[in-house]
Structures are given as C-alpha cells and as structure tokens.
Design a protein around this motif. Structure first.
Motif, PDB file in Angstrom:
ATOM      1  N   UNK A 195       0.853  -1.184   0.000  1.00  0.00           N
ATOM      2  CA  UNK A 195       0.000   0.000   0.000  1.00  0.00           C
ATOM      3  C   UNK A 195       0.889   1.233   0.000  1.00  0.00           C
ATOM      4  N   UNK A 196       0.576   2.174  -0.892  1.00  0.00           N
ATOM      5  CA  UNK A 196       1.269   3.452  -0.958  1.00  0.00           C
ATOM      6  C   UNK A 196       0.261   4.532  -0.564  1.00  0.00           C
ATOM      7  N   UNK A 197       0.445   5.124   0.608  1.00  0.00           N
ATOM      8  CA  UNK A 197      -0.449   6.186   1.058  1.00  0.00           C
ATOM      9  C   UNK A 197      -0.298   7.385   0.132  1.00  0.00           C
ATOM     10  N   UNK A 198      -1.417   7.881  -0.356  1.00  0.00           N
ATOM     11  CA  UNK A 198      -1.431   9.067  -1.213  1.00  0.00           C
ATOM     12  C   UNK A 198      -1.943  10.285  -0.439  1.00  0.00           C
ATOM     13  N   UNK A 199      -3.031  10.093   0.326  1.00  0.00           N
ATOM     14  CA  UNK A 199      -3.542  11.121   1.229  1.00  0.00           C
ATOM     15  C   UNK A 199      -3.748  10.429   2.569  1.00  0.00           C
ATOM     16  N   UNK A 200      -3.003  10.859   3.563  1.00  0.00           N
ATOM     17  CA  UNK A 200      -3.061  10.247   4.889  1.00  0.00           C
ATOM     18  C   UNK A 200      -4.240  10.797   5.686  1.00  0.00           C
ATOM     19  N   UNK A 201      -4.728   9.985   6.593  1.00  0.00           N
ATOM     20  CA  UNK A 201      -5.771  10.468   7.498  1.00  0.00           C
ATOM     21  C   UNK A 201      -5.232  11.624   8.343  1.00  0.00           C
ATOM     22  N   UNK A 202      -3.910  11.671   8.533  1.00  0.00           N
ATOM     23  CA  UNK A 202      -3.284  12.784   9.256  1.00  0.00           C
ATOM     24  C   UNK A 202      -3.407  14.092   8.469  1.00  0.00           C
ATOM     25  N   UNK A 203      -3.417  14.007   7.146  1.00  0.00           N
ATOM     26  CA  UNK A 203      -3.523  15.196   6.292  1.00  0.00           C
ATOM     27  C   UNK A 203      -4.900  15.839   6.366  1.00  0.00           C
ATOM     28  N   UNK A 204      -5.913  15.028   6.639  1.00  0.00           N
ATOM     29  CA  UNK A 204      -7.307  15.485   6.563  1.00  0.00           C
ATOM     30  C   UNK A 204      -8.011  15.492   7.914  1.00  0.00           C
ATOM     31  N   UNK A 205      -7.249  15.360   8.977  1.00  0.00           N
ATOM     32  CA  UNK A 205      -7.820  15.290  10.316  1.00  0.00           C
ATOM     33  C   UNK A 205      -8.868  14.183  10.409  1.00  0.00           C
ATOM     34  N   UNK A 206      -8.564  13.059   9.719  1.00  0.00           N
ATOM     35  CA  UNK A 206      -9.429  11.888   9.785  1.00  0.00           C
ATOM     36  C   UNK A 206     -10.594  11.866   8.814  1.00  0.00           C
ATOM     37  N   UNK A 207     -10.715  12.881   7.950  1.00  0.00           N
ATOM     38  CA  UNK A 207     -11.848  12.928   7.024  1.00  0.00           C
ATOM     39  C   UNK A 207     -11.716  11.972   5.847  1.00  0.00           C
ATOM     40  N   UNK A 261      -8.882   8.968   3.704  1.00  0.00           N
ATOM     41  CA  UNK A 261      -7.647   8.202   3.564  1.00  0.00           C
ATOM     42  C   UNK A 261      -7.658   7.597   2.166  1.00  0.00           C
ATOM     43  N   UNK A 262      -6.623   7.883   1.363  1.00  0.00           N
ATOM     44  CA  UNK A 262      -6.512   7.344   0.010  1.00  0.00           C
ATOM     45  C   UNK A 262      -5.163   6.653  -0.131  1.00  0.00           C
ATOM     46  N   UNK A 263      -5.191   5.439  -0.698  1.00  0.00           N
ATOM     47  CA  UNK A 263      -3.935   4.735  -0.925  1.00  0.00           C
ATOM     48  C   UNK A 263      -4.026   3.934  -2.213  1.00  0.00           C
ATOM     49  N   UNK A 264      -2.864   3.633  -2.762  1.00  0.00           N
ATOM     50  CA  UNK A 264      -2.757   2.777  -3.939  1.00  0.00           C
ATOM     51  C   UNK A 264      -2.344   1.400  -3.449  1.00  0.00           C
ATOM     52  N   UNK A 265      -3.104   0.397  -3.840  1.00  0.00           N
ATOM     53  CA  UNK A 265      -2.815  -0.976  -3.459  1.00  0.00           C
ATOM     54  C   UNK A 265      -2.228  -1.697  -4.664  1.00  0.00           C
ATOM     55  N   UNK A 266      -1.004  -2.161  -4.535  1.00  0.00           N
ATOM     56  CA  UNK A 266      -0.357  -2.957  -5.580  1.00  0.00           C
ATOM     57  C   UNK A 266      -0.402  -4.402  -5.115  1.00  0.00           C
ATOM     58  N   UNK A 291     -10.143   4.375  -1.294  1.00  0.00           N
ATOM     59  CA  UNK A 291     -10.330   5.447  -0.316  1.00  0.00           C
ATOM     60  C   UNK A 291     -11.326   5.029   0.754  1.00  0.00           C
ATOM     61  N   UNK A 292     -11.143   5.628   1.921  1.00  0.00           N
ATOM     62  CA  UNK A 292     -12.062   5.493   3.044  1.00  0.00           C
ATOM     63  C   UNK A 292     -12.488   6.895   3.433  1.00  0.00           C
ATOM     64  N   UNK A 293     -13.797   7.077   3.587  1.00  0.00           N
ATOM     65  CA  UNK A 293     -14.312   8.375   3.986  1.00  0.00           C
ATOM     66  C   UNK A 293     -15.423   8.177   5.002  1.00  0.00           C
ATOM     67  N   UNK A 294     -15.285   8.677   6.223  1.00  0.00           N
ATOM     68  CA  UNK A 294     -14.064   9.226   6.789  1.00  0.00           C
ATOM     69  C   UNK A 294     -13.002   8.139   6.955  1.00  0.00           C
ATOM     70  N   UNK A 295     -11.811   8.559   7.279  1.00  0.00           N
ATOM     71  CA  UNK A 295     -10.679   7.637   7.348  1.00  0.00           C
ATOM     72  C   UNK A 295     -10.822   6.598   8.451  1.00  0.00           C
ATOM     73  N   UNK A 296     -11.433   6.984   9.543  1.00  0.00           N
ATOM     74  CA  UNK A 296     -11.525   6.068  10.673  1.00  0.00           C
ATOM     75  C   UNK A 296     -10.140   5.648  11.127  1.00  0.00           C
ATOM     76  N   UNK A 297     -10.008   4.382  11.499  1.00  0.00           N
ATOM     77  CA  UNK A 297      -8.729   3.859  11.986  1.00  0.00           C
ATOM     78  C   UNK A 297      -8.092   2.911  10.979  1.00  0.00           C
ATOM     79  N   UNK A 298      -8.478   3.027   9.698  1.00  0.00           N
ATOM     80  CA  UNK A 298      -7.984   2.076   8.703  1.00  0.00           C
ATOM     81  C   UNK A 298      -6.483   2.204   8.455  1.00  0.00           C
ATOM     82  N   UNK A 299      -5.978   3.409   8.365  1.00  0.00           N
ATOM     83  CA  UNK A 299      -4.540   3.584   8.142  1.00  0.00           C
ATOM     84  C   UNK A 299      -3.758   3.000   9.318  1.00  0.00           C
ATOM     85  N   UNK A 300      -4.221   3.249  10.524  1.00  0.00           N
ATOM     86  CA  UNK A 300      -3.589   2.690  11.721  1.00  0.00           C
ATOM     87  C   UNK A 300      -3.636   1.165  11.687  1.00  0.00           C
ATOM     88  N   UNK A 301      -4.770   0.612  11.272  1.00  0.00           N
ATOM     89  CA  UNK A 301      -4.910  -0.840  11.172  1.00  0.00           C
ATOM     90  C   UNK A 301      -3.894  -1.411  10.186  1.00  0.00           C
TER      91      UNK A 301
END
Length: 188
Positions: free
Chosen positions: A54-66, A68-73, A139-149
């Motif tokens: 997974x390559x994070x493109x927009x972190x949940x940290x960037x959006x205050x949890x709103x 999370x976008x990543x590329x999955x290879x 993407x996940x909207x809102x980000x929730x805890x997915x990036x942390x997971x």
C-alpha cells in the motif's frame, strides 16, 4: 424559548462551536501535496501480505481523519474477507488488472478505469482475478482507523493472534469480518 434565553444560550454555545471548528482546522494540512507514482506519502509503504503493498497518497493525518486514500499494488490473486465498516464509505478504482468487487448482494467485474463504491454499513470484499501485478486506488471516507490498522498489520501485530483476537482487533479499528473472501475462481 424566550428571546433572552435563546440569546444567552447562543452566546454561551458560540465560543465552543468556534473553538471546535478551529481545532478541526488545526489538524488539517495547510498546503497542497504531491505524491509521485509508485511512491508513498511518507516514503514508507505498507506491506500487508506477501506481495501486497500500500502506498499512502492522502493520509488520514492530512485530513484530520476525514479521508484516507492509498494505492494498493497486489501480486497474489484473492483479497480480504467479506467485511463491513459501519462508519466509512469505501471506494475502489482499478488502475491495472482485473478484480471482482462484491458490495452487498452484487458482485461486479472491475477492469482498468472502472470504479466501485461501497456505502458504509454494507458488507463488501474484493478479489484480484488477473495474472501478474494489479493496482487499485482505494479510499475510506471518513478515514476512521484504517490507516492505523494497515500499519499495525504491516508491523506483524496480527501474525500470532487467534482468529477471535483478529476479529477483536478489526472491531477495535472500526470494521468487522462477516464472511469468507470472494472465491476468485467463480466469476459472476
């Protein structure tokens, strides 16, 4: 409510509302970002399973949890178990390869350029069906805890857990396994 009481209540609540809005804005990025193709936002990709990165493109940290976008290879065929997020919508966009994506009772064959939306509360799963490397933008909207997971899984935190412990770990991160993975051998 009497006018005087309404005004007093409004004046009393307004600073809390404004402070809350300022606190939310404080946790957001204040500038644009660019993440190059094949790169991670933090220059540290997340490796979940053998061959899945997974390559994070927009972190949940960037959006205050709103958001999370990543590329999955993905290299291996298959995908995650059927699961449900009660508080997040999930979206998939196929960059390369082919996938089966199940949302509720429907299973879609998704090819390059196709996207599929999974509303919160609806069980869903996906499975890579094509040979070779395949990529999804997710993407996940809102980000929730997915990036942390995903980071925790990448660090091996679920590796030695029992199935029940894994289910509890998922629930602690805002989602729940509700069925088996898609059998990628059975196309719809």
């Amino acid at each position: 409510m009497k006018r005087k009481s309404f005004i007093k209540l409004s004046v009393g609540v307004l600073p809390g509302v404004l402070f809350g809005m300022k606190a939310v804005a404080a946790g957001r990025l204040k500038k644009g970002i660019k993440v190059d193709i094949g790169k991670d936002r933090f220059e540290k990709s997340i490796s979940l399973l053998e061959g899945d990165t997974f390559f994070t493109k927009v972190s949940s940290e960037d959006t205050n949890g709103d958001l999370y976008i990543f590329e999955s290879t993905r290299v291996k065929k298959g995908g995650p178990a059927l699961h449900r997020h009660d508080d997040q919508d999930e979206w998939w966009y196929v960059l390369s390869g082919e996938f089966l994506i199940r949302v509720g009772d429907e299973t879609f064959t998704a090819k390059v350029g196709d996207s599929v939306f999974g509303p919160r509360g609806i069980p869903h799963a996906f499975s890579k069906t094509s040979e070779g490397e395949a990529k999804l933008l997710m993407s996940f909207q809102p980000a929730g805890k997915m990036e942390t997971f995903f980071k925790a899984v990448s660090e091996g935190k679920m590796a030695k857990m029992s199935e029940q412990e894994q289910d509890n770990f998922r629930k602690a991160h805002g989602f729940e396994r509700v069925g088996p993975p898609i059998d990628y051998m059975k196309k719809p």
